[in-house]
Scaffold this motif. Structure first.
Motif, PDB file in Angstrom:
ATOM      1  N   UNK A  10       0.829  -1.209   0.000  1.00  0.00           N
ATOM      2  CA  UNK A  10       0.000   0.000   0.000  1.00  0.00           C
ATOM      3  C   UNK A  10       0.863   1.258   0.000  1.00  0.00           C
ATOM      4  N   UNK A  11       1.948   1.250   0.780  1.00  0.00           N
ATOM      5  CA  UNK A  11       2.836   2.405   0.826  1.00  0.00           C
ATOM      6  C   UNK A  11       3.519   2.632  -0.524  1.00  0.00           C
ATOM      7  N   UNK A  12       3.933   1.538  -1.155  1.00  0.00           N
ATOM      8  CA  UNK A  12       4.584   1.661  -2.465  1.00  0.00           C
ATOM      9  C   UNK A  12       3.597   2.189  -3.501  1.00  0.00           C
ATOM     10  N   UNK A  23       4.422  13.190   1.811  1.00  0.00           N
ATOM     11  CA  UNK A  23       5.220  12.027   2.184  1.00  0.00           C
ATOM     12  C   UNK A  23       4.320  10.854   2.523  1.00  0.00           C
ATOM     13  N   UNK A  24       4.394   9.751   1.786  1.00  0.00           N
ATOM     14  CA  UNK A  24       3.638   8.562   2.141  1.00  0.00           C
ATOM     15  C   UNK A  24       4.227   7.945   3.403  1.00  0.00           C
ATOM     16  N   UNK A  25       3.443   7.167   4.159  1.00  0.00           N
ATOM     17  CA  UNK A  25       3.986   6.523   5.351  1.00  0.00           C
ATOM     18  C   UNK A  25       4.995   5.444   4.954  1.00  0.00           C
ATOM     19  N   UNK A  26       5.830   5.060   5.913  1.00  0.00           N
ATOM     20  CA  UNK A  26       6.801   4.009   5.643  1.00  0.00           C
ATOM     21  C   UNK A  26       8.178   4.395   6.135  1.00  0.00           C
ATOM     22  N   UNK A  31      11.637   5.231   1.440  1.00  0.00           N
ATOM     23  CA  UNK A  31      10.940   6.288   0.680  1.00  0.00           C
ATOM     24  C   UNK A  31      11.953   7.164  -0.055  1.00  0.00           C
ATOM     25  N   UNK A  32      13.068   7.480   0.619  1.00  0.00           N
ATOM     26  CA  UNK A  32      14.100   8.285  -0.039  1.00  0.00           C
ATOM     27  C   UNK A  32      14.664   7.542  -1.250  1.00  0.00           C
ATOM     28  N   UNK A 147       8.917  -3.294  -0.558  1.00  0.00           N
ATOM     29  CA  UNK A 147       9.840  -2.167  -0.420  1.00  0.00           C
ATOM     30  C   UNK A 147      10.744  -2.060  -1.644  1.00  0.00           C
ATOM     31  N   UNK A 148      10.880  -3.156  -2.381  1.00  0.00           N
ATOM     32  CA  UNK A 148      11.558  -3.085  -3.681  1.00  0.00           C
ATOM     33  C   UNK A 148      10.740  -2.188  -4.603  1.00  0.00           C
TER      34      UNK A 148
END
Length: 409
Positions: A10-12, A23-26, A31-32, A147-148
């Motif tokens: 969901x964050x991706x 800024x999305x959560x995570x 994220x950077x 996260x990839x």
């Protein structure tokens, strides 16, 4: 899909859908990384932009920085990781996969992802991943599932730690532990970091032994020099000094060659190559040049004469053949393929040639330059041949030797 992975996905998706709308959560580091790879134009649904290196180039890189020896040291420590179904990978500092160790099933999974020998796992090529992100941040990183950045990598998890050479303070590679997402846990990161530290300690110990060998083998050199002088290894660590240096290490230019060179904080010195390092001499009124003789009249050897005195090293027949070809090429030098043709009559044998030249450079140091391979222009060099062609490297079949024999009686 487990709840944690569902949240990562969901964050991706929020990042890919909103990009710059807040800024999305995570995790901040993830994220950077997403931002970096988005800005670099990486396609989340695409394939790597850079093709894997060929086998010859992979082999050449394995010998660089002694990484080939490091992997043999790591294997016993990481066998339990492999037995647990994970893939252990070592890359170079550019993110190229040089070694993989794992069971057939996990290797096939990695193959499907393009995680193959020679492939480049930088952020700019394959998006957010533990290897590429660890190289950017210079610290251990765990990347799990979604996260990839690339969608097909969401099935995978990886923990990676940069491998730093404490002697030079350079990052020389990455140790990575990977596997299917469902088999990975963030605690694996501690194992990858431990393996990286073990490898660094092994590199440090090898450098220390080499410095001690240099100190023991070249101490007599300083007694022949009237001006202040010092013996240093190729990284600038001081093995012995006689009035020239007080520090334990000096910054040497990457392209250091024999002759006068200006060193920061020291001034002008004359650099003379030694086996395994350099002799640095303080200013003299008229420094003598370095002279080398490739003596093939009998057992092959090279004799080097400099102001500090002469030194001689015996050569293997193969090293003698390579030097004969390099010297014959003059200032223009020869590439690996051309040398392979001169020695093996097969320009495809570049892996063997590069490995031999790597060993030869450990003997000759700054006398032998690379890209292309050539003798340093400040060195006067000659070849001493036997009286007859039959006596020149008997048994050798290298084209360069055959031609040289034809010019002799």
């Amino acid at each position: 899909m487990d709840p944690s992975e569902r949240e990562r996905a969901r964050q991706r998706d929020a990042h890919l859908g909103a990009r710059s709308k807040g800024d999305p959560p995570g995790r901040a580091d993830v994220i950077a990384s997403w931002r970096r790879v988005s800005a670099a134009g990486v396609d989340p649904g695409g394939r790597p932009r850079i093709a894997p290196l060929d086998e010859a180039e992979v082999q050449r890189r394995r010998t660089h920085h002694g990484l080939d020896r490091i992997t043999s040291e790591l294997t016993p420590y990481l066998q339990s990781v492999v037995d647990g179904g994970h893939l252990v990978v070592v890359t170079d500092a550019d993110g190229h996969v040089l070694w993989r160790m794992g069971r057939p099933g996990v290797r096939r999974f990695a193959d499907d992802l393009g995680f193959v020998p020679g492939s480049e796992w930088t952020e700019g090529n394959v998006g957010t991943n533990a290897i590429g992100t660890a190289l950017v941040l210079g610290e251990p990183v765990h990347i799990q599932g979604s996260e990839h950045f690339v969608e097909t990598h969401a099935r995978w998890g990886c923990s990676a730690a940069p491998l730093r050479d404490p002697w030079t303070d350079e990052v020389v590679g990455v140790v990575d532990i990977s596997g299917p997402r469902t088999a990975m846990h963030p605690s694996v990161l501690a194992t990858a970091a431990m393996a990286s530290r073990l490898a660094s300690m092994e590199l440090l110990e090898r450098h220390r032994r080499s410095l001690e060998e240099l100190r023991t083998g070249s101490g007599h050199v300083l007694t022949r020099v009237s001006s202040p002088a010092a013996v240093v290894d190729r990284a600038g660590h001081v093995a012995a000094t006689s009035g020239l240096l007080t520090q334990r290490r000096v910054a040497l230019p990457d392209d250091l060659q024999p002759g006068v060179v200006h060193l920061h904080g020291i001034g002008d010195v004359t650099a003379e190559p030694l086996p395994g390092g350099w002799l640095l001499r303080g200013p003299t009124e008229s420094p003598l040049g370095t002279r080398a003789v490739l003596d093939l009249d009998g057992e092959p050897r090279i004799q080097v004469v400099a102001e500090s005195g002469p030194w001689t090293r015996r050569l293997t027949p193969r090293h003698a053949e390579l030097l004969l070809a390099i010297i014959g090429a003059g200032d223009g030098g020869l590439g690996a393929a051309a040398l392979a043709d001169e020695v093996f009559a097969d320009p495809a044998r570049v892996v063997t040639v590069r490995a031999e030249l790597s060993r030869l450079r450990r003997v000759l140091g700054g006398l032998l330059l690379t890209r292309p391979y050539r003798i340093a222009p400040s060195v006067s060099v000659e070849v001493r041949l036997p009286a007859t062609g039959a006596a020149l490297l008997p048994g050798a079949s290298a084209p360069v030797v055959v031609r040289a024999r034809e010019r002799l009686p």
